[in-house]
Enzyme design. Structure first.
Site, PDB file in Angstrom:
ATOM      1  N   GLY A  94      19.340   4.361  -0.549  1.00  0.00           N
ATOM      2  CA  GLY A  94      19.746   3.430  -1.602  1.00  0.00           C
ATOM      3  C   GLY A  94      19.158   2.042  -1.436  1.00  0.00           C
ATOM      4  O   GLY A  94      18.461   1.736  -0.471  1.00  0.00           O
ATOM      5  N   LYS A 110      14.675  -8.537  -4.605  1.00  0.00           N
ATOM      6  CA  LYS A 110      14.564  -7.883  -3.303  1.00  0.00           C
ATOM      7  C   LYS A 110      14.811  -8.918  -2.209  1.00  0.00           C
ATOM      8  O   LYS A 110      14.089  -9.908  -2.092  1.00  0.00           O
ATOM      9  CB  LYS A 110      13.189  -7.254  -3.118  1.00  0.00           C
ATOM     10  CG  LYS A 110      13.063  -6.478  -1.814  1.00  0.00           C
ATOM     11  CD  LYS A 110      11.788  -5.676  -1.755  1.00  0.00           C
ATOM     12  CE  LYS A 110      11.701  -4.876  -0.459  1.00  0.00           C
ATOM     13  NZ  LYS A 110      10.473  -4.058  -0.400  1.00  0.00           N
ATOM     14  N   ASP A 118      21.245  -6.526   6.901  1.00  0.00           N
ATOM     15  CA  ASP A 118      21.861  -7.681   6.250  1.00  0.00           C
ATOM     16  C   ASP A 118      21.443  -7.860   4.802  1.00  0.00           C
ATOM     17  O   ASP A 118      21.841  -8.825   4.155  1.00  0.00           O
ATOM     18  CB  ASP A 118      21.559  -8.961   7.039  1.00  0.00           C
ATOM     19  CG  ASP A 118      20.070  -9.164   7.287  1.00  0.00           C
ATOM     20  OD1 ASP A 118      19.257  -8.601   6.524  1.00  0.00           O
ATOM     21  OD2 ASP A 118      19.714  -9.878   8.237  1.00  0.00           O
ATOM     22  N   GLY A 119      20.624  -6.955   4.281  1.00  0.00           N
ATOM     23  CA  GLY A 119      20.209  -7.058   2.890  1.00  0.00           C
ATOM     24  C   GLY A 119      19.229  -8.178   2.620  1.00  0.00           C
ATOM     25  O   GLY A 119      18.973  -8.517   1.461  1.00  0.00           O
ATOM     26  N   ARG A 124      11.066  -8.456  -8.608  1.00  0.00           N
ATOM     27  CA  ARG A 124      10.213  -7.309  -8.896  1.00  0.00           C
ATOM     28  C   ARG A 124      10.440  -6.848 -10.334  1.00  0.00           C
ATOM     29  O   ARG A 124      11.558  -6.914 -10.853  1.00  0.00           O
ATOM     30  CB  ARG A 124      10.514  -6.157  -7.923  1.00  0.00           C
ATOM     31  CG  ARG A 124      10.395  -6.567  -6.457  1.00  0.00           C
ATOM     32  CD  ARG A 124      10.135  -5.398  -5.544  1.00  0.00           C
ATOM     33  NE  ARG A 124      11.182  -4.391  -5.554  1.00  0.00           N
ATOM     34  CZ  ARG A 124      11.173  -3.306  -4.771  1.00  0.00           C
ATOM     35  NH1 ARG A 124      10.170  -3.102  -3.933  1.00  0.00           N
ATOM     36  NH2 ARG A 124      12.154  -2.427  -4.815  1.00  0.00           N
ATOM     37  N   ARG A 163      13.100   6.730  -8.382  1.00  0.00           N
ATOM     38  CA  ARG A 163      12.089   7.353  -7.533  1.00  0.00           C
ATOM     39  C   ARG A 163      12.408   8.811  -7.275  1.00  0.00           C
ATOM     40  O   ARG A 163      13.467   9.299  -7.677  1.00  0.00           O
ATOM     41  CB  ARG A 163      11.961   6.560  -6.242  1.00  0.00           C
ATOM     42  CG  ARG A 163      13.190   6.508  -5.433  1.00  0.00           C
ATOM     43  CD  ARG A 163      13.785   5.187  -4.993  1.00  0.00           C
ATOM     44  NE  ARG A 163      13.486   3.928  -5.556  1.00  0.00           N
ATOM     45  CZ  ARG A 163      12.996   2.879  -4.885  1.00  0.00           C
ATOM     46  NH1 ARG A 163      12.714   2.995  -3.607  1.00  0.00           N
ATOM     47  NH2 ARG A 163      12.817   1.721  -5.453  1.00  0.00           N
ATOM     48  N   ASP A 220      11.504   8.538  -0.945  1.00  0.00           N
ATOM     49  CA  ASP A 220      12.219   7.429  -1.584  1.00  0.00           C
ATOM     50  C   ASP A 220      11.281   6.285  -1.952  1.00  0.00           C
ATOM     51  O   ASP A 220      11.721   5.307  -2.567  1.00  0.00           O
ATOM     52  CB  ASP A 220      13.347   6.923  -0.680  1.00  0.00           C
ATOM     53  CG  ASP A 220      12.859   6.553   0.712  1.00  0.00           C
ATOM     54  OD1 ASP A 220      12.446   7.472   1.446  1.00  0.00           O
ATOM     55  OD2 ASP A 220      12.878   5.369   1.070  1.00  0.00           O
ATOM     56  N   ASP A 235       7.314  -0.202  -3.553  1.00  0.00           N
ATOM     57  CA  ASP A 235       7.819  -0.525  -2.216  1.00  0.00           C
ATOM     58  C   ASP A 235       6.693  -0.854  -1.235  1.00  0.00           C
ATOM     59  O   ASP A 235       6.296  -0.028  -0.418  1.00  0.00           O
ATOM     60  CB  ASP A 235       8.690   0.619  -1.671  1.00  0.00           C
ATOM     61  CG  ASP A 235      10.012   0.725  -2.403  1.00  0.00           C
ATOM     62  OD1 ASP A 235      10.383  -0.225  -3.098  1.00  0.00           O
ATOM     63  OD2 ASP A 235      10.676   1.776  -2.292  1.00  0.00           O
TER      64      ASP A 235
END
Length: 686
Positions: A163, A186, A198-199, A256, A263, A348, A358
């Site tokens: 995810g 992102k 931590d994103g 983005r 995907r 992914d 990505d």
């Protein structure tokens, strides 16, 4: 994920468990995010949470969030890491950043959203507005932040739920011609898919993704786009050297843009327990959601297929699978023709609409090596340059499995076998003919000519990009003196003795290698756990090549390279002569040939050393190099005025930080289309 290494120092951008502390009041920030109506005290007021707004430059954005209306959204508001069953999205909120500021913006990408270049007197205000909204500090009116649930096969093994661990869907913006663009942040903070991370993303990886997204578009390769890159004073800790000495780095966010970020792995959320890893998707037995996803993807992104097969779902799904198979084959053919290596071709990271997606440990090849590995973490070479076509086919096989029962496997497997290789080979050869200026005839022998060119590049360590550029200046009727001059020029783009010694320097201690060889003979099972035959063979090849180089002089190397190129150029001349024999006006043909070659052989690509110089300058507060490189990459096929070799006052400006001075000095000596400096071979991306 990106990294760089200069002079033996690693700079990996991996999200490491235990190294993810957001410097500052993370708890306060998280609490503030639960109050979407809170107003910041002033610009960059991170602690008051993201607020909605509009009325400025970005008020032109019109949202229509079809994906969230068409696909199931998780009802839970729990923001912590967790499984997300029975849903394709979950609601999230960006975590604000301290003092966000714009590194760079791509006006061509933002124009997709209907945003025009701000007037001169509004430029500063527009940049400040972009920094606020595209950092996640403020939410655009109409946006609905969400994170997408997907799974994936990573390095060949099913990893279960993955995810959007660092990316957030903001919504879908209607463009000026009615087209729909999903926009994403992102690096905007934690989501339920962040796992132990931590994103966040840092400046290094964000600059690379921003620049490469735009570079690929201007090369004519299907790709997601990047609208802005925004950095901040908020920091995260990364153990850069993996040596227990963590370093804080600036949190950075990339905007983005794509028609969709769905995907292959999006369809793997229904996968039952994997026979090898035991992991399963979070939505096992939810075929109703699979049907919803197929309906949404096909009707939205393949409307012609939906219209043609509206009364037969199996035929519709088969037509869809055939189309994504062909798109993927063409995409990877385009990669191969510019020397692009993705680095992490997991399921992914494969777009359901055939885009490059990505950007992590990617790289453009400098010295041609068919086994080039751009990702320092790819220890087995699974995603090496020459493996990309077969890996993308393997990934399509996994997508086929994920579509069962809505598309029976016997149908999809037949499509894959009949369509993929043929489409790849056709598109690859068509592109290579254009790169070689073979514009008049399509001969069976052309494939062999291309293979022999690549073999000559490999033998001589030719620079992949620059060799193709040079070939447009090769004349069919050159005399011996002109041929010698051309040979001098083309061999100047081949690897020097120093470059080859770096490339083939043995990497294993001789005692370790000896032990591994004995182990391979005496205990193959144990050897398989700690090493691979391919790695050992590669090391033995390095030792052999390095030993030969010790016996070779620079004069011998030049003579050998000239001999190889002279042999191939004679074959190339013969093939061009056949073109001339088939037409009446040789001069017009040559003009067209050079034009086609110049439109298909880029002069500028995002080489790792160019990106690294821009990153080092940005880390020292100077964003001008990022913006310069962006402008250059927007015109990859032509000479960039203003990007010439000399920067006369470089030495006077060199009294800044050591890293910035080093980068400036390098830029003052090299044009952007030069062969990389020797230190570039030490760069490592992981």
């Amino acid at each position: 994920m990106a990294a760089a290494l200069r002079g033996g120092h690693r700079f990996p951008q991996l999200l490491l468990p235990g190294a993810v502390a957001l410097l500052g009041r993370r708890g306060a920030l998280g609490a503030a995010m639960q109050q979407p109506g809170a107003l910041p005290a002033g610009p960059g007021g991170a602690e008051d949470g993201a607020r909605r707004g509009g009325g400025g430059w970005l008020s032109a954005l019109r949202f229509d969030n079809l994906a969230l209306r068409s696909l199931p959204v998780d009802a839970s508001e729990d923001a912590g890491p967790r499984a997300v069953p029975g849903a394709c999205f979950c609601r999230v909120r960006p975590s604000p950043l301290q003092n966000p500021r714009l590194v760079a913006m791509s006006l061509p990408a933002l124009s997709l959203l209907g945003l025009e270049a701000p007037a001169g007197d509004r430029e500063e205000a527009a940049e400040a507005e972009a920094a606020e909204y595209f950092s996640g500090n403020r939410l655009l009116a109409g946006s609905e932040p969400a994170a997408h649930c997907y799974c994936g096969h990573q390095f060949g093994s099913f990893a279960g739920q993955l995810g959007d661990g660092a990316a957030m869907y903001l919504g879908e913006v209607l463009g000026p011609r009615g087209e729909r663009w999903e926009i994403q942040l992102k690096g905007a903070g934690l989501t339920p898919f962040s796992r132990q991370a931590d994103g966040r993303k840092v400046l290094r990886s964000s600059i690379r993704e921003f620049l490469c997204s735009e570079a690929m578009f201007h090369l004519g390769i299907p790709t997601t786009r990047a609208g802005t890159c925004v950095t901040s004073d908020s920091k995260v800790v990364r153990d850069i050297f993996y040596d227990g000495n963590p370093k804080s780095e600036r949190c950075t966010v990339v905007l983005r843009i794509a028609s969709t970020f769905i995907r292959f792995g999006s369809f793997e959320i229904f996968k039952p327990p994997d026979e090898y890893t035991g992991r399963k998707g979070p939505s096992v037995n939810r075929n109703d959601i699979r049907i919803q996803m197929l309906d949404y993807v096909i009707s939205t992104f393949y409307p012609e297929i939906q219209e043609a097969y509206s009364d037969n779902s199996i035929q519709r799904n088969a037509a869809f699978f055939k189309e994504i198979t062909k798109r993927t084959a063409r995409l990877v053919a385009e990669w191969q023709c510019v020397g692009f290596c993705h680095g992490v071709l997991n399921t992914d990271n494969m777009s359901i609409v055939g885009l490059t997606i990505d950007y992590g440990p990617f790289g453009f090849m400098d010295r041609y090596d068919p086994e080039h590995i751009c990702n320092g973490s790819d220890n087995t070479g699974r995603y090496a340059y020459n493996k990309q076509p077969e890996i993308c086919k393997w990934n399509l096989g996994k997508l086929a499995e994920a579509l069962v029962p809505e598309l029976p496997l016997e149908i999809s497997e037949l499509i894959l076998e009949e369509e993929y290789d043929a489409e790849f080979e056709k598109h690859y050869l068509q592109k290579m003919r254009k790169k070689l200026g073979l514009i008049q005839l399509e001969l069976e022998e052309d494939s062999k000519l291309v293979s022999e060119l690549l073999e000559t590049m490999h033998l001589t360590g030719g620079d992949f990009t620059n060799i193709f550029c040079l070939l447009s200046s090769f004349s069919v009727d050159c005399d011996p003196s002109e041929l010698e001059d051309f040979l001098e020029e083309i061999t100047s783009q081949c690897a020097s003795m120093e470059e080859l010694k770096v490339a083939f320097k043995p990497q294993m201690d001789p005692r370790q290698l000896s032990m591994m060889l004995m182990l391979a003979q005496s205990n193959p099972q144990l050897f398989a756990l700690i090493g691979t035959k391919a790695n050992i063979n590669k090391e033995l090849e390095r030792i052999e090549q390095f030993s030969k180089l010790q016996q070779l002089t620079a004069t011998d190397l030049l003579s050998r390279n000239k001999r190889h190129w002279k042999e191939w150029l004679e074959k190339y001349r013969g093939r061009l002569q056949k073109e001339i024999e088939s037409i009446s006006d040789a001069d017009a043909w040559n003009t067209d040939r050079v034009k086609v070659m110049n439109l298909n052989n880029p002069k500028y690509i995002l080489r790792n050393y160019i990106a690294q110089n821009a990153i080092e300058a940005a880390e020292n507060g100077d964003f001008s190099e990022v913006r310069n490189v962006l402008k250059l990459l927007e015109n990859p096929f032509q000479e960039g005025e203003g990007f010439r070799e000399e920067k006369e006052d470089a030495e006077e400006e060199g009294a800044t930080a050591t890293a910035a001075a080093c980068a400036q000095e390098t830029r003052s000596r090299l044009t952007y289309c030069s062969k990389p400096p020797l230190w570039a071979s030490e760069l490592c991306v992981t």
